[in-house]
Write a protein that holds these residues in place. Structure first.
Motif, PDB file in Angstrom:
ATOM      1  N   ALA A 312       0.839  -1.201   0.000  1.00 49.37           N
ATOM      2  CA  ALA A 312       0.000   0.000   0.000  1.00 49.37           C
ATOM      3  C   ALA A 312       0.872   1.248   0.000  1.00 49.37           C
ATOM      4  O   ALA A 312       2.050   1.207   0.373  1.00 49.37           O
ATOM      5  CB  ALA A 312      -0.919   0.009   1.216  1.00 49.37           C
ATOM      6  N   LEU A 321      -5.356   6.336   0.819  1.00 51.86           N
ATOM      7  CA  LEU A 321      -4.498   5.183   1.044  1.00 51.86           C
ATOM      8  C   LEU A 321      -4.811   4.191  -0.070  1.00 51.86           C
ATOM      9  O   LEU A 321      -5.910   3.633  -0.130  1.00 51.86           O
ATOM     10  CB  LEU A 321      -4.769   4.554   2.416  1.00 51.86           C
ATOM     11  CG  LEU A 321      -4.003   3.259   2.718  1.00 51.86           C
ATOM     12  CD1 LEU A 321      -2.502   3.498   2.735  1.00 51.86           C
ATOM     13  CD2 LEU A 321      -4.461   2.646   4.040  1.00 51.86           C
ATOM     14  N   VAL A 323      -4.348   0.775  -1.715  1.00 54.19           N
ATOM     15  CA  VAL A 323      -3.929  -0.599  -1.430  1.00 54.19           C
ATOM     16  C   VAL A 323      -3.775  -1.330  -2.762  1.00 54.19           C
ATOM     17  O   VAL A 323      -4.763  -1.656  -3.423  1.00 54.19           O
ATOM     18  CB  VAL A 323      -4.943  -1.319  -0.523  1.00 54.19           C
ATOM     19  CG1 VAL A 323      -4.499  -2.764  -0.279  1.00 54.19           C
ATOM     20  CG2 VAL A 323      -5.096  -0.572   0.805  1.00 54.19           C
ATOM     21  N   ARG A 341      -9.267  -5.956   6.702  1.00 55.20           N
ATOM     22  CA  ARG A 341      -9.896  -4.776   6.105  1.00 55.20           C
ATOM     23  C   ARG A 341     -10.169  -3.707   7.163  1.00 55.20           C
ATOM     24  O   ARG A 341      -9.998  -2.508   6.914  1.00 55.20           O
ATOM     25  CB  ARG A 341     -11.196  -5.177   5.407  1.00 55.20           C
ATOM     26  CG  ARG A 341     -10.979  -5.981   4.139  1.00 55.20           C
ATOM     27  CD  ARG A 341     -12.297  -6.382   3.486  1.00 55.20           C
ATOM     28  NE  ARG A 341     -12.072  -7.227   2.325  1.00 55.20           N
ATOM     29  CZ  ARG A 341     -11.787  -6.768   1.111  1.00 55.20           C
ATOM     30  NH1 ARG A 341     -11.702  -5.458   0.908  1.00 55.20           N
ATOM     31  NH2 ARG A 341     -11.591  -7.604   0.104  1.00 55.20           N
ATOM     32  N   ILE A 344      -7.006  -1.889   7.888  1.00 60.03           N
ATOM     33  CA  ILE A 344      -6.691  -0.944   6.811  1.00 60.03           C
ATOM     34  C   ILE A 344      -7.487   0.341   6.990  1.00 60.03           C
ATOM     35  O   ILE A 344      -6.952   1.450   6.832  1.00 60.03           O
ATOM     36  CB  ILE A 344      -6.981  -1.592   5.437  1.00 60.03           C
ATOM     37  CG1 ILE A 344      -5.961  -2.692   5.146  1.00 60.03           C
ATOM     38  CG2 ILE A 344      -6.953  -0.534   4.322  1.00 60.03           C
ATOM     39  CD1 ILE A 344      -6.274  -3.518   3.915  1.00 60.03           C
ATOM     40  N   VAL A 345      -8.756   0.228   7.348  1.00 60.72           N
ATOM     41  CA  VAL A 345      -9.592   1.418   7.598  1.00 60.72           C
ATOM     42  C   VAL A 345      -9.033   2.208   8.769  1.00 60.72           C
ATOM     43  O   VAL A 345      -8.949   3.447   8.729  1.00 60.72           O
ATOM     44  CB  VAL A 345     -11.053   1.004   7.852  1.00 60.72           C
ATOM     45  CG1 VAL A 345     -11.877   2.204   8.328  1.00 60.72           C
ATOM     46  CG2 VAL A 345     -11.669   0.413   6.588  1.00 60.72           C
ATOM     47  N   ALA A 348      -5.938   4.120   7.628  1.00 56.63           N
ATOM     48  CA  ALA A 348      -6.293   5.306   6.851  1.00 56.63           C
ATOM     49  C   ALA A 348      -6.808   6.420   7.758  1.00 56.63           C
ATOM     50  O   ALA A 348      -6.470   7.594   7.570  1.00 56.63           O
ATOM     51  CB  ALA A 348      -7.344   4.941   5.799  1.00 56.63           C
ATOM     52  N   VAL A 355      -9.609   5.362   2.234  1.00 57.21           N
ATOM     53  CA  VAL A 355      -9.134   4.191   1.511  1.00 57.21           C
ATOM     54  C   VAL A 355      -9.641   4.280   0.086  1.00 57.21           C
ATOM     55  O   VAL A 355     -10.855   4.468  -0.160  1.00 57.21           O
ATOM     56  CB  VAL A 355      -9.625   2.889   2.164  1.00 57.21           C
ATOM     57  CG1 VAL A 355      -9.111   1.676   1.377  1.00 57.21           C
ATOM     58  CG2 VAL A 355      -9.185   2.807   3.608  1.00 57.21           C
TER      59      VAL A 355
END
Length: 357
Positions: A312, A321, A323, A341, A344-345, A348, A355
């Protein structure tokens, strides 16, 4: 007594020692105290190493300004050899620093540049703190190029003087270090230790940060610290932190963590292979056609297993962001996919971006 451990137990010891278990830490200085060192590196596909290392322990509550305050204002952390370290380690490091250098070539360079050395110290005493670019290069003898630094001899001289405890990094201007006399940066009332005692205590702190380490490891040197241990299926002898053994049977399920490629957990590559069955290769310096997971992919730790690589990058212009891929080393089930996931949120959100779709 030699402790007999399974690989599962050994992995849990490491993850807990590195503050990557389910319960997140809450304090920047506390994290530094436990880890011993927080690597500094400017590569910022996501964020510089020092910030992602702390974010992976503290979560979205981590504010980078708190790190700077701890280093430059409160002086609870100090910069040394490319890492932020807790001041509590400094008195344990000083006895070895006062004996440095032991390599004849380094000693010859310092002795041959004695006038230059004194001029650098005098300028810092009169005008510090200063950037290296503020100090004239008057070296009598030049070090050969090493592939990392240019021909200017001020930077190696400052690095050498830092190794000897004469100068210290007082702060940073962007990515550039500001230097001053160590007596004006380090606390004045530090305890004194004899060399052997300091080395013993330093080994104990290294083992505390590692949790468990090979008894004779050049990657994680811990000497005779802790207690002896064996690990099922591994022939080598190990040393384990006795405090870590107290909670070895507790399995809290862990969490997902994205690790910067310069994270301390990844440093001891042989231990990664032995305990985690993770053969990690940083592809930053590989030609693009030879990369499998990307220029600066972040390993994904789930509980006590490495399950993937996050490829990323932050697009600051569009505040996204991006990915490129989540490379699954082990196939994710639906719950694991959702956990990755969600992380990842959270990443960000901490970065202040969205994202990318």
């Amino acid at each position: 007594m030699t402790h007999q451990l399974t690989r599962d137990q050994a992995r849990r010891i490491v993850v807990r020692a590195q503050l990557l278990d389910a319960e997140r830490s809450t304090d920047v200085v506390g994290v530094a105290e436990e880890l011993g060192a927080i690597k500094i590196d400017p590569t910022a596909t996501i964020a510089p190493a020092e910030h992602t290392i702390l974010w992976s322990r503290l979560g979205s509550a981590y504010d980078p300004s708190v790190l700077r305050k701890a280093v430059e204002t409160d002086r609870l952390l100090f910069e040394f050899e490319g890492a932020f370290r807790p001041v509590s380690l400094l008195p344990l490091m000083l006895p070895a620093m006062r004996r440095w250098p032991t390599h004849p070539r380094s000693r010859e360079w310092l002795d041959g540049n004695d006038r230059f050395r004194n001029e650098v110290l005098a300028r810092l005493r009169a005008e510090g703190p200063l950037l290296a670019s503020d100090i004239p290069d008057t070296a009598q003898i030049a070090r050969p190029p090493d592939g990392w630094s240019g021909p200017n001899q001020v930077v190696p001289m400052l690095d050498f003087l830092q190794q000897q405890g004469e100068v210290a990094v007082a702060g940073r201007e962007g990515r550039h270090r500001r230097w001053d006399l160590a007596e004006r940066v380090y606390p004045a009332d530090l305890p004194e230790y004899e060399h052997d005692e300091a080395a013993r205590l330093l080994n104990e702190r290294r083992l505390q940060a590692a949790g468990i380490a090979r008894q004779k490891s050049p990657w994680t040197p811990v000497g005779e610290a802790g207690e002896p241990a064996t690990i099922d299926g591994i022939r080598q002898k190990w040393r384990v932190d006795p405090q870590a053994l107290a909670a070895v049977e507790r399995d809290d399920g862990g969490r997902v963590a994205f690790l910067n490629p310069y994270d301390g957990l990844l440093f001891d590559r042989p231990r990664l292979r032995d305990l985690f069955e993770f053969d990690y290769v940083l592809e930053q310096f590989k030609p693009k056609p030879q990369r499998r997971y990307g220029y600066f992919a972040h390993p994904i730790l789930m509980g006590d297993r490495f399950v993937g690589m996050l490829e990323a990058e932050v697009d600051r212009k569009n505040e996204l962001l991006v990915v490129a891929a989540v490379h699954e080393l082990l196939p994710f089930d639906s719950e694991e996919d959702e956990m990755v996931r969600a992380e990842i949120v959270d990443l960000a959100e901490w970065l202040g971006v969205d994202v990318a779709d």
